[in-house]
Write a protein that holds these residues in place. Structure first.
Motif, short mmCIF file in Angstrom:
data_model
loop_
_atom_site.label_atom_id
_atom_site.label_comp_id
_atom_site.label_asym_id
_atom_site.label_seq_id
_atom_site.Cartn_x
_atom_site.Cartn_y
_atom_site.Cartn_z
N LEU A 1 5.61 -4.25 -3.70
CA LEU A 1 6.20 -4.21 -2.36
C LEU A 1 7.49 -3.39 -2.31
O LEU A 1 8.31 -3.57 -1.41
CB LEU A 1 6.46 -5.64 -1.86
N GLY A 2 7.69 -2.50 -3.26
CA GLY A 2 8.88 -1.64 -3.25
C GLY A 2 10.15 -2.49 -3.23
O GLY A 2 10.25 -3.50 -3.95
N SER A 3 11.12 -2.11 -2.39
CA SER A 3 12.40 -2.83 -2.34
C SER A 3 12.20 -4.30 -1.98
O SER A 3 12.97 -5.17 -2.40
CB SER A 3 13.32 -2.19 -1.30
N LYS B 1 19.36 3.51 0.08
CA LYS B 1 18.85 4.35 1.16
C LYS B 1 18.99 5.84 0.84
O LYS B 1 20.04 6.27 0.33
CB LYS B 1 19.65 4.03 2.43
N GLY B 2 17.95 6.58 1.12
CA GLY B 2 18.01 8.04 0.96
C GLY B 2 17.47 8.70 2.21
O GLY B 2 16.85 8.04 3.05
N TYR B 3 17.71 10.00 2.32
CA TYR B 3 17.28 10.73 3.51
C TYR B 3 16.48 11.95 3.12
O TYR B 3 16.66 12.51 2.03
CB TYR B 3 18.50 11.20 4.32
N SER B 4 15.61 12.37 4.04
CA SER B 4 14.98 13.67 3.85
C SER B 4 14.87 14.38 5.19
O SER B 4 14.90 13.73 6.24
CB SER B 4 13.60 13.55 3.20
N TRP C 1 7.27 8.33 -7.23
CA TRP C 1 6.17 9.30 -7.10
C TRP C 1 5.82 9.83 -8.50
O TRP C 1 4.67 9.94 -8.89
CB TRP C 1 6.61 10.37 -6.13
N THR C 2 6.86 10.10 -9.27
CA THR C 2 6.67 10.60 -10.64
C THR C 2 5.95 9.58 -11.52
O THR C 2 5.11 9.94 -12.35
CB THR C 2 8.06 10.92 -11.26
N HIS C 3 6.28 8.31 -11.34
CA HIS C 3 5.79 7.25 -12.24
C HIS C 3 4.54 6.53 -11.73
O HIS C 3 4.01 5.65 -12.43
CB HIS C 3 6.88 6.19 -12.45
N ASN D 1 9.39 11.38 0.76
CA ASN D 1 10.36 11.52 -0.33
C ASN D 1 10.50 12.99 -0.75
O ASN D 1 9.94 13.88 -0.12
CB ASN D 1 10.00 10.59 -1.50
N GLY D 2 11.26 13.21 -1.82
CA GLY D 2 11.57 14.59 -2.23
C GLY D 2 10.37 15.38 -2.75
O GLY D 2 10.46 16.59 -2.92
N GLY D 3 9.27 14.71 -3.03
CA GLY D 3 8.05 15.42 -3.41
C GLY D 3 7.98 15.85 -4.87
O GLY D 3 6.99 16.43 -5.29
N VAL E 1 -3.00 -5.31 0.48
CA VAL E 1 -2.43 -5.89 1.71
C VAL E 1 -1.12 -5.19 2.04
O VAL E 1 -0.29 -4.99 1.15
CB VAL E 1 -2.13 -7.40 1.49
N ASP E 2 -0.94 -4.85 3.31
CA ASP E 2 0.32 -4.20 3.71
C ASP E 2 0.61 -4.52 5.17
O ASP E 2 -0.30 -4.64 5.98
CB ASP E 2 0.23 -2.68 3.52
N ARG E 3 1.89 -4.59 5.49
CA ARG E 3 2.28 -4.92 6.88
C ARG E 3 2.14 -3.72 7.82
O ARG E 3 2.10 -3.86 9.03
CB ARG E 3 3.72 -5.43 6.90
N GLN E 4 2.09 -2.54 7.25
CA GLN E 4 2.01 -1.33 8.07
C GLN E 4 0.56 -1.08 8.51
O GLN E 4 -0.37 -1.62 7.94
CB GLN E 4 2.52 -0.12 7.27
N PRO E 5 0.37 -0.17 9.50
CA PRO E 5 -1.01 0.11 9.95
C PRO E 5 -1.76 1.08 9.04
O PRO E 5 -2.92 1.40 9.30
CB PRO E 5 -0.81 0.72 11.34
N LEU F 1 12.81 -9.66 -2.46
CA LEU F 1 12.88 -10.79 -1.54
C LEU F 1 11.75 -11.79 -1.79
O LEU F 1 11.91 -12.98 -1.59
CB LEU F 1 12.82 -10.30 -0.09
N LEU F 2 10.59 -11.29 -2.21
CA LEU F 2 9.43 -12.17 -2.41
C LEU F 2 9.44 -12.80 -3.81
O LEU F 2 8.88 -13.87 -4.02
CB LEU F 2 8.13 -11.38 -2.20
N LEU F 3 10.08 -12.12 -4.78
CA LEU F 3 10.07 -12.65 -6.16
C LEU F 3 11.16 -13.68 -6.39
O LEU F 3 10.97 -14.62 -7.17
CB LEU F 3 10.21 -11.50 -7.17
N ALA G 1 0.84 -1.21 0.00
CA ALA G 1 0.00 0.00 0.00
C ALA G 1 0.87 1.25 0.00
O ALA G 1 0.58 2.24 0.68
CB ALA G 1 -0.94 -0.01 1.21
N GLY G 2 1.96 1.20 -0.78
CA GLY G 2 2.73 2.42 -1.01
C GLY G 2 2.04 3.21 -2.12
O GLY G 2 0.94 2.85 -2.57
N VAL G 3 2.70 4.25 -2.61
CA VAL G 3 2.08 5.08 -3.65
C VAL G 3 1.79 4.24 -4.90
O VAL G 3 0.78 4.46 -5.60
CB VAL G 3 2.95 6.33 -3.96
N ILE G 4 2.62 3.23 -5.15
CA ILE G 4 2.43 2.41 -6.35
C ILE G 4 1.22 1.49 -6.19
O ILE G 4 0.34 1.44 -7.07
CB ILE G 4 3.71 1.57 -6.63
#
Ligand SMILES: Cc1cc2nc3c(=O)[nH]c(=O)nc-3n(C[C@H](O)[C@H](O)[C@H](O)COP(=O)(O)OP(=O)(O)OC[C@H]3O[C@@H](n4cnc5c(N)ncnc54)[C@H](O)[C@@H]3O)c2cc1C
Length: 416
Positions: free
Chosen positions: A253-255, A274-277, A385-387, A43-45, A29-33, A259-261, A8-11
């Protein structure tokens, strides 16, 4: 058709939106609440068609060597005994040739232009707000050689459908007066007026709410551990809360898609980067930019999100270690404070880190897999986010039996 969207990320949420519009029975389905709480959180927006050139470009090997071992490097290649990281690195280098990086840029651009147009459509149709702005993105340069090269690229990008305007220093300071305080070292800039900015988490959260009202089911707090297969198709998904079944499955599932594929014999070549904001409250100050800025020298982006300034950057190859290293985040904070000293209250900055799901060619992995009912919508790296909108739509079209507007062979996992 019953479709299970994994992630349940942006994608994932954007894909669920298009599947719901097409009339499918969708569960996410997502592991987060909640939605958008991992890499899509802070992210950078930027909605940056103008940044379609992948990181694997001709200048990358030189820059990586130059920055090797520097703790404040925009790109930090940690020397770890991880064969997956080294194999990925070799593939990344193989994509740095002028020919390949241009071809990869064109794939990203086609998806980004389609996606940018769809994003406008989604916000109007779903009636959601996410601190969006349509003032474009201004890349600023302090190095004359880099600026000249970017000015030539601007012509090419304009011809490819992404208009870009070349500005001298005064042009940059007029377009974005917040640069005036410290703009004396800028030699010029390139402005992409049609690019946008917005808060990806606010968007994802709001869109999830809208599609939930339209009948999409969200199962939060559920961790996916694997798949069962039968006769060339996925028969069920295994989770910490039992099995889930559907007619079709979307991997978003992003990164962690990697692991699942892999146990299924599918390798999307995703490496977590890894990136930071840092997010700085701007209330009561007037020195934060409203035009989004990309500081090319420091590899840092600035986006104004309502009464906050989001500053993001850096890339660190440390595998799935998602620990926030405060020193790395503070490198960004220090640059931001030097560039825009009156932007906001830097003592109240919120630090964040996320793992970009990066492929070695910088192009996402979209479309069919070797299992007849498993679709891939992952590996969006620096441009998720762009895609997001475009990827969600083309994958939903495939599931729906329609011919997607883009040539899907360009994004297929079979390219590796
Ligand atoms: C510092 C930084 C700056 C960025 N700036 C920009 C930018 O300006 N513009 C841009 O276009 N892109 C940017 N990006 C990239 C963009 O944020 C990502 O590409 C995008 O968020 C990826 O979205 P996703 O939905 O694939 O992944 P995620 O948002 O990570 O979603 C994956 C979901 O899967 C769930 N999940 C994972 N494993 C499991 C499991 N086993 N079981 C259940 N659930 C699971 C997670 O909880 C998560 O919610 C940036 C990234 C970073 C890190």
């Amino acid at each position: 058709m019953k479709v299970l969207v994994l992630g349940a990320g942006v994608i994932g949420v954007t894909t669920a939106y298009f599947l719901n519009r097409a009339g499918h029975e969708v569960t996410v389905v997502d592991r987060q609440p909640g939605a958008g709480l991992e890499t899509s959180f802070a992210n950078g927006g930027q909605i940056s068609a103008s940044h379609s050139m992948p990181w694997s470009s001709p200048s990358a090997p030189f820059l990586m060597l130059k920055w090797l071992g520097r703790r404040d490097a925009p790109l930090l290649w940690r020397l770890r005994a991880d064969p997956a990281q080294w194999f990925w690195g070799l593939r990344f280098l193989a994509n740095c040739t002028p020919g390949r990086s241009t071809a990869n840029m064109e794939k990203n651009l086609a998806l980004a232009l389609h996606s940018r147009a769809l994003l406008k459509e989604i916000r109007a149709e779903a009636g959601i707000r996410y601190d969006e702005r349509s003032q474009g993105i201004l890349q600023i340069f302090r190095n004359a050689i880099q600026f000249d090269a970017a000015a030539k690229d601007a012509e090419r990008m304009t011809k490819l459908g992404c208009p870009e305007t070349v500005l001298d220093r005064d042009g940059c300071l007029t377009l974005e007066p917040a640069l005036r305080d410290t703009g004396e070292t800028i030699v010029g800039g390139v402005h992409a007026p049609a690019d946008e900015t917005g808060d990806a988490h606010t968007f994802t959260h709001a869109l999830a709410r809208v599609v939930a009202e339209r009948g999409v089911t969200f199962k939060y707090g559920v961790t996916i551990s694997g798949f069962d297969t039968e006769r060339g198709a996925i028969s069920r998904v295994r989770t910490n809360q039992g099995e889930l079944k559907a007619d079709a499955y979307v991997m978003a599932l992003g990164s962690y898609s990697q692991l699942l594929l892999r146990p299924l014999g599918i390798d999307p070549h995703i490496f977590p980067t890894k990136g930071y904001s840092v997010t700085v409250p701007t209330e009561g100050r007037n020195g934060a930019p409203t035009v989004s800025i990309t500081d090319v020298d420091h590899k840092i982006v600035y986006s104004r999100l309502g009464d906050r300034m989001r500053v993001a950057g850096t890339a660190e190859f440390t595998g799935f270690d998602a620990t926030l290293t405060e020193d790395r985040a503070r490198v960004i904070l220090t640059h931001a404070q030097q560039q825009f000293p009156n932007a906001g209250d830097f003592t109240q900055a919120k630090l964040w880190t996320g793992l970009r799901p990066l492929t070695p060619d910088g192009v996402p992995v979209l479309g069919r897999s070797k299992f007849s009912n498993l679709y891939l919508d992952t590996g969006h790296g620096t441009l998720g986010w762009t895609h997001a909108a475009g990827s969600g739509q083309v994958v939903a079209d495939l599931i729906d039996g329609k011919t997607p507007i883009l040539d899907m062979s360009r994004y297929s996992v079979d390219r590796f």
